[in-house]
Write an enzyme that holds these catalytic residues in place. Structure first.
Site, PDB file in Angstrom:
ATOM      1  N   GLU A  12      36.761   2.515 -49.756  1.00 14.51           N
ATOM      2  CA  GLU A  12      36.118   1.484 -50.571  1.00 14.51           C
ATOM      3  C   GLU A  12      34.612   1.523 -50.356  1.00 14.51           C
ATOM      4  OE1 GLU A  12      37.859  -2.298 -51.230  1.00 14.51           O
ATOM      5  OE2 GLU A  12      35.948  -3.336 -51.193  1.00 14.51           O
ATOM      6  N   HIS A  34      32.972  -1.276 -48.238  1.00 12.88           N
ATOM      7  CA  HIS A  34      33.317  -1.229 -46.817  1.00 12.88           C
ATOM      8  C   HIS A  34      32.496  -0.146 -46.102  1.00 12.88           C
ATOM      9  CE1 HIS A  34      37.611  -2.944 -47.777  1.00 12.88           C
ATOM     10  NE2 HIS A  34      36.639  -3.712 -48.229  1.00 12.88           N
ATOM     11  N   ASP A  90      31.360  -9.127 -47.794  1.00 10.61           N
ATOM     12  CA  ASP A  90      31.909  -8.103 -48.687  1.00 10.61           C
ATOM     13  C   ASP A  90      31.810  -8.604 -50.135  1.00 10.61           C
ATOM     14  OD1 ASP A  90      33.411  -6.062 -49.781  1.00 10.61           O
ATOM     15  OD2 ASP A  90      35.300  -6.731 -48.937  1.00 10.61           O
ATOM     16  N   HIS A 111      49.676  -6.111 -54.060  1.00 12.53           N
ATOM     17  CA  HIS A 111      50.129  -6.568 -52.750  1.00 12.53           C
ATOM     18  C   HIS A 111      51.630  -6.766 -52.921  1.00 12.53           C
ATOM     19  CE1 HIS A 111      45.874  -8.281 -52.492  1.00 12.53           C
ATOM     20  NE2 HIS A 111      45.944  -7.327 -51.575  1.00 12.53           N
ATOM     21  N   GLU A 166      42.882   1.787 -45.573  1.00  7.04           N
ATOM     22  CA  GLU A 166      41.616   1.354 -46.189  1.00  7.04           C
ATOM     23  C   GLU A 166      40.697   0.818 -45.086  1.00  7.04           C
ATOM     24  OE1 GLU A 166      42.012  -1.260 -49.635  1.00  7.04           O
ATOM     25  OE2 GLU A 166      40.062  -2.122 -49.220  1.00  7.04           O
ATOM     26  N   ASP A 213      52.287  -9.895 -54.649  1.00  8.94           N
ATOM     27  CA  ASP A 213      51.878  -9.995 -56.065  1.00  8.94           C
ATOM     28  C   ASP A 213      53.111  -9.688 -56.921  1.00  8.94           C
ATOM     29  OD1 ASP A 213      49.097 -10.429 -55.639  1.00  8.94           O
ATOM     30  OD2 ASP A 213      48.757  -8.260 -55.411  1.00  8.94           O
ATOM     31  N   ASP A 225      37.925  -2.126 -56.970  1.00 13.15           N
ATOM     32  CA  ASP A 225      38.190  -3.386 -56.258  1.00 13.15           C
ATOM     33  C   ASP A 225      36.946  -4.240 -56.438  1.00 13.15           C
ATOM     34  OD1 ASP A 225      39.409  -5.324 -54.803  1.00 13.15           O
ATOM     35  OD2 ASP A 225      39.476  -4.251 -52.895  1.00 13.15           O
ATOM     36  N   ASP A 266      32.010  -6.861 -53.278  1.00 11.69           N
ATOM     37  CA  ASP A 266      32.857  -6.319 -54.360  1.00 11.69           C
ATOM     38  C   ASP A 266      32.167  -6.403 -55.725  1.00 11.69           C
ATOM     39  OD1 ASP A 266      34.849  -5.801 -52.472  1.00 11.69           O
ATOM     40  OD2 ASP A 266      35.950  -7.634 -52.893  1.00 11.69           O
TER      41      ASP A 266
HETATM   42  C1  GLO Z   1      39.271  -6.520 -48.799  1.00 12.41           C
HETATM   43  C2  GLO Z   1      40.003  -5.383 -49.345  1.00 12.41           C
HETATM   44  C3  GLO Z   1      41.202  -5.822 -50.174  1.00 12.41           C
HETATM   45  C4  GLO Z   1      42.214  -4.709 -50.247  1.00 12.41           C
HETATM   46  C5  GLO Z   1      43.475  -5.146 -50.936  1.00 12.41           C
HETATM   47  C6  GLO Z   1      44.511  -4.049 -50.939  1.00 12.41           C
HETATM   48  O1  GLO Z   1      38.207  -6.418 -48.280  1.00 12.41           O
HETATM   49  O2  GLO Z   1      39.160  -4.571 -50.078  1.00 12.41           O
HETATM   50  O3  GLO Z   1      40.799  -6.220 -51.456  1.00 12.41           O
HETATM   51  O4  GLO Z   1      41.678  -3.619 -50.918  1.00 12.41           O
HETATM   52  O5  GLO Z   1      43.966  -6.263 -50.272  1.00 12.41           O
HETATM   53  O6  GLO Z   1      45.095  -3.929 -49.715  1.00 12.41           O
HETATM   54 MG    MG Z   2      39.704  -2.884 -51.233  1.00 12.52          MG
END
Ligand code: GLO
Ligand code: MG
Length: 344
Positions: free
Chosen positions: A210, A213, A248, A49, A174, A52, A283, A250
């Protein structure tokens, strides 16, 4: 085989374990220490980010931001790492409560565009051309709150602004159908591909797919990847896993549905994903129950599962597959794949 694929993750994937119902359960690890962990875990790329790389960037001048980002680039180089992409974190500031590019408030939209330009300065200083747009709060809680046609136009306007600010930038949208919003704009790969053609330079706008998602949208990740590949728009991926329609999660790649993971690896490997410099991005989040000293296993495991699936993809008997397809014997093909995944 690992040498053929390069892996990446973001510093947020090593985390303290807080969730909406409870506080952090692990200590924070400082950014420099996280960087030192990458190579040991088998990773070469760092996803960022903007903040970051440059914490507190909203309170710094553009010169200070670039200076700080260059220091981070030196840190990366001394660890033998490269920046894969930078994403503008547009979902935490008070000005973006009702969205960033799609906010109803013009001053908030201007903030979002300005912040995105600073993010591009950071990407440039870190040495990457790739930007990821996770459109977190670009959506609504109730349909009447925003005009969905205008919202798309505003996202396109913001994309065009970034494309013209740096002519080398490539943008990977994304998609995610919900969370934090009830309904998000650009919920699927198809929406992202379509919006690229509304921009001034469609070939510079693609997707970051992703797994979780896609599952939240009720679709199949490997089919979404195929769709993006057909348009030459799979700029990067966020592999992970997801146990049905809920928050979500992950989860570690392949940990819920091995066959679904196999099919993602299969399409990526078949169409030479990575040969154009793309990273296998993960991710993934560690379970909240995981203790401090073992809170990176989700990353190593995801990478290992990916590489083992590459082996399985390549050792699948292609002739048998072709024969069963030509005979239209999909029951037998089903069994062939299951046997293969079970090592039979
Ligand atoms: C959240 C997203 C998040 C993005 C990250 C990069 O649901 O997956 O993790 O991938 O902020 O923009
Ligand atoms: Mg992501």
């Amino acid at each position: 085989m690992a040498g053929e694929y390069r892996f990446s993750f973001g510093p947020w994937n090593i985390h303290e374990g807080a969730d909406p119902f409870g506080p952090a359960v692990r200590d924070s690890i400082e950014f420099g220490k996280k960087l030192k962990m990458y190579k040991k875990l088998g990773f070469d790329g760092v996803q960022f980010h903007d903040d970051d790389a440059v914490p507190g960037m909203d309170n710094l001048s553009s010169e200070q931001i670039v200076k700080k980002a260059k220091e981070v680039r030196n840190m990366l180089e001394s660890e033998g790492l490269i920046a894969e992409f930078v994403a503008p974190r547009l979902w935490e500031d008070a000005r973006t409560i009702d969205g960033a590019y799609t906010s109803n408030d013009p001053a908030s939209r201007e903030y979002a565009k300005e912040r995105s330009r600073r993010m591009l300065d950071i990407a440039n200083a870190l040495g990457t051309k790739l930007v990821v747009l996770w459109l977190a709060r670009e959506g609504t809680y109730i349909r009447e709150a925003k005009d969905s046609k205008v919202a798309v136009e505003r996202i396109v306007e913001a994309i065009n602004d970034m494309l013209s600010y740096n002519p080398e930038t490539k943008i990977a949208i994304e998609p995610k159908p919900n969370e934090p919003m009830d309904q998000s704009y650009i919920p699927t790969t198809g929406h992202a591909v379509a919006i690229s053609y509304l921009s001034n330079e469609p070939e510079r706008v693609g997707v970051n797919i992703e797994t979780a998602h896609v599952i939240l949208a009720g679709l199949d990740p490997s089919d979404e990847m195929g769709f993006a590949l057909a348009y030459d728009k799979l700029f990067t991926v966020h592999l992970n896993d997801q146990n049905g329609l809920k928050f979500d999660e992950d989860k570690a790649f392949g940990s819920v549905d091995l066959r679904r993971a196999f099919n993602q690896v299969r399409i990526l490997d078949k169409y030479d994903y990575g040969k154009g410099g793309e990273f296998v991005g993960l991710d993934v989040k560690a379970m909240r129950t995981q203790k401090q000293e073992v809170a990176t296993k989700h990353l190593v495991n995801s990478r290992t599962i990916f590489l083992r699936l590459v082996e399985l993809v390549r050792s699948l008997d292609k002739n048998k597959v072709e024969k069963l397809i030509s005979e239209r014997d999909y029951e037998e093909l089903d069994m062939l794949i299951i046997n293969h995944l079970m090592g039979k």
